[in-house]
Scaffold this motif. Structure first.
Motif, PDB file in Angstrom:
ATOM      1  N   PRO A 204      19.329  59.926  59.618  1.00 41.58           N
ATOM      2  CA  PRO A 204      19.154  61.379  59.441  1.00 41.58           C
ATOM      3  C   PRO A 204      18.827  62.112  60.742  1.00 41.58           C
ATOM      4  O   PRO A 204      19.285  63.240  60.964  1.00 41.58           O
ATOM      5  N   VAL A 205      18.043  61.468  61.605  1.00 43.98           N
ATOM      6  CA  VAL A 205      17.689  62.088  62.888  1.00 43.98           C
ATOM      7  C   VAL A 205      18.927  62.204  63.774  1.00 43.98           C
ATOM      8  O   VAL A 205      19.144  63.227  64.439  1.00 43.98           O
ATOM      9  N   GLU A 206      19.755  61.164  63.759  1.00 40.51           N
ATOM     10  CA  GLU A 206      20.966  61.161  64.577  1.00 40.51           C
ATOM     11  C   GLU A 206      21.979  62.177  64.051  1.00 40.51           C
ATOM     12  O   GLU A 206      22.645  62.873  64.837  1.00 40.51           O
ATOM     13  N   LEU A 207      22.089  62.290  62.737  1.00 36.40           N
ATOM     14  CA  LEU A 207      22.993  63.287  62.157  1.00 36.40           C
ATOM     15  C   LEU A 207      22.535  64.695  62.502  1.00 36.40           C
ATOM     16  O   LEU A 207      23.350  65.561  62.824  1.00 36.40           O
ATOM     17  N   ASP A 208      21.236  64.917  62.444  1.00 38.63           N
ATOM     18  CA  ASP A 208      20.703  66.235  62.795  1.00 38.63           C
ATOM     19  C   ASP A 208      21.016  66.568  64.248  1.00 38.63           C
ATOM     20  O   ASP A 208      21.430  67.695  64.568  1.00 38.63           O
ATOM     21  N   TYR A 209      20.831  65.583  65.142  1.00 40.15           N
ATOM     22  CA  TYR A 209      21.150  65.806  66.557  1.00 40.15           C
ATOM     23  C   TYR A 209      22.631  66.134  66.727  1.00 40.15           C
ATOM     24  O   TYR A 209      22.986  67.071  67.462  1.00 40.15           O
TER      25      TYR A 209
END
Length: 325
Positions: A204-209
């Motif tokens: 989720p953090v990588e998708l947000d980035y």
């Protein structure tokens, strides 16, 4: 007509095997292609310059552009990409729950200028409030003590850096001798009672980035020895076209259901899910689609003081045919 003979070194991946196995051809080139592990490849090339064309560490390539001889010329092919949020490991007793908590902490690194670390330092400063100079960086071997750098490094004065030769970074992380680790590969001491990841659920953090920036960070670039490129007009475009074709072969094999090309039981579903989340062109080749990303990595290297030149993305390449990709 005699083909140009080139010795090519690349890592072993689904994107490069089509070239090694003859499924994607390099026009006008008689290619001797060797596949090997990334670190061995880089150490060999940077120490011995064995290959005419090589998968090359991106940050190191930019550093070569400041050398008077400028020995290599980039081609806008990026054989390795990784978000790297999943590649930050922490000692569980250090009280680190977010990037800003790394201020004042001791962070292990195998190679200071590796693209993974450049991206991590830049992203955490720009997006997570961790000044890149706030931690103490500790260099060493990941799984065994290392007496020195495996290829030439430069350590900017703005950073606090220690060099450890007595213990491995993996062991130091487990015992708390270092608090965290920026790495390109997981340490053997993870997962364990003492070692975890900063982001235990990184997707989720990588998708947000990615949704905020549009960047899937590249770690490597394709590079050719500059004298060969200058003596053989058109060879850079031929290499570019072949690597694009090899990538297409790799993607097509993900659709093969008769015999899966990977050990993933749902490999096609994984591909379709990634393309649904990131778009079909999430791994772009070519100059135009990578220009904005290159501006960011150039800026991060300048802020790291690993380079001193305000390069434009165009400065990384040469030739109208390549800049038009």
């Amino acid at each position: 007509m005699t083909s140009l003979k080139l010795k090519i070194g690349v890592s072993d991946s689904d994107r490069t095997r089509p070239l090694a196995f003859g499924e994607a051809k390099i026009a006008g080139v008689d290619a001797d292609i060797e596949l090997m592990g990334v670190q061995a490849l880089f150490n060999k090339q940077l120490a011995e310059h064995t290959y005419d064309v090589c998968e090359f560490p991106l940050a190191t390539y930019l550093r070569t552009l400041e050398r008077p001889d400028r020995p290599y010329l980039g081609i806008p092919i990026f054989p390795s990409r990784h978000f790297r949020f999943s590649s930050v490991f922490v000692n569980k007793a250090a009280g680190i729950t977010k990037p800003a908590d790394l201020a004042g902490k001791r962070i292990g690194l195998m190679v200071f200028d590796m693209a993974a670390a450049v991206w991590q330092r830049g992203i955490f400063e720009e997006h997570y409030g961790l000044p890149r100079t706030a931690p103490i960086y500790v260099t060493g071997g990941l799984e065994a003590p290392r007496s020195g750098d495996e290829h030439p490094q430069y350590y900017p004065d703005q950073f606090t850096i220690e060099h450890r030769t007595d213990k491995s970074l993996a062991a130091m992380l487990s015992t708390g001798d270092i608090d965290a680790l920026y790495t390109a590969r997981a340490p053997s001491t993870w997962p364990s009672e003492t070692v975890g990841r900063l982001f235990e659920n990184p997707m989720p953090v990588e998708l947000d980035y990615y949704q905020r920036t549009g960047i899937y960070p590249p770690m490597h670039i394709l590079a050719i020895k500059r004298p060969i490129a200058e003596a053989n007009p058109g060879v850079t475009k031929a290499l570019y076209d072949a690597f694009v074709a090899a990538h297409a072969v790799a993607r097509a094999k993900m659709y093969e259901a008769a015999a899966l090309s990977t050990i993933l039981p749902w490999q096609l579903e994984a591909l379709l899910d990634a393309e649904a989340k990131l778009g079909k062109d999430y791994w772009p080749a070519g100059f135009a689609r990578n220009r904005a990303m290159l501006e960011v990595i150039i800026r991060y290297l300048r802020e790291d003081a690993l380079i001193t030149t305000d390069f434009r993305p165009e400065d990384l390449f040469d030739g109208a045919d390549i800049l038009a990709t």
